[in-house]
Design an enzyme around this catalytic site. Structure first.
Site, short mmCIF file in Angstrom:
data_model
loop_
_atom_site.label_atom_id
_atom_site.label_comp_id
_atom_site.label_asym_id
_atom_site.label_seq_id
_atom_site.Cartn_x
_atom_site.Cartn_y
_atom_site.Cartn_z
N LYS A 5 0.85 -1.19 0.00
CA LYS A 5 0.00 0.00 0.00
C LYS A 5 0.89 1.25 0.00
O LYS A 5 1.72 1.43 0.88
CB LYS A 5 -0.91 -0.01 1.23
N ASP B 116 -2.63 10.11 3.85
CA ASP B 116 -4.03 9.73 4.01
C ASP B 116 -4.74 10.72 4.92
O ASP B 116 -4.68 10.62 6.14
CB ASP B 116 -4.11 8.31 4.59
N LYS C 64 -10.22 12.79 8.37
CA LYS C 64 -9.77 12.32 9.68
C LYS C 64 -9.78 13.47 10.68
O LYS C 64 -9.64 14.63 10.29
CB LYS C 64 -8.34 11.76 9.57
N ASP D 165 -12.29 7.13 3.77
CA ASP D 165 -11.09 6.87 4.55
C ASP D 165 -10.69 5.39 4.50
O ASP D 165 -9.60 5.02 4.94
CB ASP D 165 -11.30 7.32 6.00
N GLU E 20 -9.54 3.76 2.11
CA GLU E 20 -9.00 3.86 0.76
C GLU E 20 -7.95 2.81 0.44
O GLU E 20 -7.74 2.46 -0.72
CB GLU E 20 -8.40 5.27 0.55
N ARG F 159 -7.85 -0.40 0.95
CA ARG F 159 -8.40 -1.59 0.31
C ARG F 159 -8.81 -1.31 -1.13
O ARG F 159 -8.83 -2.22 -1.96
CB ARG F 159 -9.57 -2.13 1.15
N1 BES Z 1 -4.38 4.33 6.93
C1 BES Z 1 -5.54 4.10 7.68
C2 BES Z 1 -5.34 3.08 8.77
C3 BES Z 1 -4.62 3.55 9.99
C4 BES Z 1 -5.25 4.33 10.93
C5 BES Z 1 -3.33 3.14 10.22
C6 BES Z 1 -4.58 4.72 12.06
C7 BES Z 1 -2.68 3.51 11.36
C8 BES Z 1 -3.30 4.30 12.28
C9 BES Z 1 -6.66 3.59 6.78
O1 BES Z 1 -6.66 4.09 5.49
C10 BES Z 1 -7.94 4.01 7.42
O2 BES Z 1 -8.18 5.17 7.49
N2 BES Z 1 -8.72 3.04 7.86
C11 BES Z 1 -9.95 3.32 8.50
C12 BES Z 1 -10.97 2.33 8.01
C13 BES Z 1 -12.37 2.64 8.46
C14 BES Z 1 -12.88 3.90 7.78
C15 BES Z 1 -13.26 1.48 8.12
C16 BES Z 1 -9.75 3.16 10.01
O3 BES Z 1 -9.05 2.24 10.42
O4 BES Z 1 -10.25 4.00 10.75
ZN ZN Z 2 -4.86 4.69 4.78
MN MN Z 3 -7.71 5.94 5.40
#
Ligand code: BES
Ligand code: ZN
Ligand code: MN
Length: 498
Positions: A267, A272, A279, A349, A351, A353
């Site tokens: 990835k 992000d 966020k 968010d 993204e 996947r």
């Molecule tokens: N890059 C983030 C995951 C992440 C969050 C890694 C915090 C490390 C610390 C990913 O793209 C994301 O935002 N995932 C969301 C998914 C949710 C919207 C289903 C998450 O984990 O909040």
């Molecule tokens: Zn991410």
């Molecule tokens: Mn994200």
């Protein structure tokens, strides 16, 4: 950093500092005992004083001990002798290296590889010691105007028990250095800020990796190429950003035409923000690390190249930014993935996947033996496993086992979580084939389930490194994980790791 190996007597080593282990309850290791005999009990006298009992994390630097050829002795706590394992071995080395750096010592002799580590042989002890030493010495100061070049260790001698062990030493050292070099590349790319480490920059780094190597090739697809391929899921993520996305392919072992490759998919979200599902502001800077999966793919391939592994490896890196903007994807948008399946984007968010599913489908054309994706995918994985283990998911039990043991071997553990069909219904959508989020419950698993819908014909594993790829707080910085796990897996594939 220069490494030597010696099987002589520790008390005769002409060195600025001799590092020896002390086990709990003030028990001297073999090397410590030898030094103690020669310097007429100075070490045991010191230990009598009670300053150091041998607990993990303790250390003490002693000067001017009589009759020794070394200028100083560094005592390092190693915990209970019976419980001395991979983890305590690593911590003892880290503690020692940090102390040496803090005291500006440029050269040292380590006797720690002489210690018995349960179920581990000399080859492992040496290569792992080198990996840990180099990893501890890593710094990232290229963006500071004042460099911290005061306390660089230049030379290290590692002691082994017998002469017969010297023969395998140079191979072990090379292995440790190659892993450390891969880790350092992954750390540096991760630590770079998102204004410098853009998708274009990652592409240039990938090209640099392949340059001047006869059996490596780098291919970079630009946005129009990605549009032609109809990677609707990947493209939906980049829409809000002005930085052009890239689909990077790095091939190692192009001469091995008939070997089914090991494909690593990383990835590469260089920042992000969450997109329209923005966020919260706290800690958002850390989302520059959202390309650590991509960085680990490049790091692992660099190590494979250095070690000249007889494998065919393909790295695939979908990379772009996830930003809000007038042309960004909205919650509720439906896109068609490269596989043909339609996806309802309920949360912009989620993204990772979306870019990974297209890259995973794309990987099938290489007729891979296995496909492993590496991604900072979910906050839920951080909640579940913290910083100690990466989340591991696989549709092949043997592959999962191999990855778990590879990680264990290199202090880079992964822990398997289930990919049961039961979770998959959380991704049902009223309007498309599937949704990109599955609700609050089991977020790391539903993310993996989402990916599994695109890997059904592959032998596949997914590593969620959201908790392990970087450290938070005071020690903020990329860790280079899971490069050690990946390289150990690659070495195992050519039977070069125990
Ligand atoms: N890059 C983030 C995951 C992440 C969050 C890694 C915090 C490390 C610390 C990913 O793209 C994301 O935002 N995932 C969301 C998914 C949710 C919207 C289903 C998450 O984990 O909040
Ligand atoms: Zn991410
Ligand atoms: Mn994200």
């Amino acid at each position: 950093m220069e490494f030597n190996v010696s099987s002589g007597h520790p008390e005769k080593q002409k060195t600025a500092c001799c590092v020896v282990g002390i086990f709990e309850k003030r028990k001297l290791s073999l090397a410590a005992r030898r030094l103690d005999e020669v310097c007429q009990g100075s070490l045991s006298n010191f230990l009598q004083g009670g300053d150091l009992t041998g607990k993990e994390g303790q250390c003490a630097l002693l000067y001017n001990l009589p009759h020794l050829s070394c200028e100083r002795v560094l005592l390092v706590g190693c915990g209970l002798e019976k419980a001395f394992k991979e983890n305590t071995f690593r911590k003892a080395i880290q503690t020692a290296v940090q102390k040496l750096m803090a005291n500006n010592i440029k050269e040292a002799t380590f006797t720690l590889p002489e210690l018995v580590v349960k179920d581990r042989l000399t080859d492992w002890k040496l290569s792992y010691a080198v990996q840990v030493i180099c990893d501890t010495l890593y710094t990232f100061d290229s963006l500071k105007t004042k460099k911290n070049n005061s306390s660089r260790l230049k030379r290290m001698t590692l002691m082994v028990r017998g002469r017969q062990e010297l023969s395998l030493a140079s191979k072990a050292i090379q292995k440790g250095q190659a892993i450390a070099q891969g880790v350092a590349l992954a750390k540096t790319l991760g630590n770079m800020p998102a204004n410098l480490c853009t998708p274009t920059y990652l592409g240039e780094e990938a090209q640099k990796l392949c340059r001047d190597h006869p059996h490596m090739r780098c291919t970079i697809l630009n946005e129009p190429d990605i549009q032609k391929l109809k990677m609707g899921a990947f493209l939906s993520v980049t829409k809000g950003s002005h930085e052009p996305p890239k689909l990077i392919t790095v091939e190692y072992g192009t001469d091995k035409k008939d070997q089914p490759p090991i494909v690593l998919v990383g990835k590469g979200i260089t920042f992000d923000s969450g997109g329209i599902s923005l966020k919260p502001d706290e800690g958002m800077d850390e989302m520059k690390f959202d390309m650590c999966g991509a960085a680990s793919v490049l790091g692992a391939i660099l190590a494979a190249k250095t070690l000249n592994l007889p494998l065919k490896i393909i790295g695939i890196i979908p990379t772009c930014e996830n930003l809000p903007g007038g042309s960004a994807s909205r919650p509720g948008d439906i896109v068609t993935s490269f596989s043909g399946q339609t996806i309802e984007i309920l949360n912009t968010d989620a993204e990772g996947r979306l870019i990974l599913c297209d890259a995973l489908s794309y990987s099938a054309q290489f007729k891979p033996d296995v496909v492993i994706d590496i991604a900072t995918l979910t906050g839920a994985c951080v909640v579940a496993l913290g910083k100690h283990a990466s989340g591991l998911f696989s549709n092949s039990e043997p592959l999962a086992k191999e990855l778990v043991s590879a990680g264990k071997c290199r202090g880079d553990r992964a822990w398997q979580l289930p990919l049961w069909e039961d979770y998959s219904t959380q991704l049902d959508s009223n309007f498309a084939d599937l949704a990109n989020v599955g609700g609050r419950e089991a977020g790391a698993i539903t993310a993996a389930c989402f990916l599994s819908r695109f890997t059904q014909k592959l032998k596949w594993a997914h590593l969620d490194i959201a908790g392990t790829a970087w450290l938070r707080g005071k020690e903020k910085g990329a860790t280079g994980r899971p490069v050690p796990l990946l390289v150990a897996y690659l070495l195992n594939r050519c039977k070069k790791e125990e």
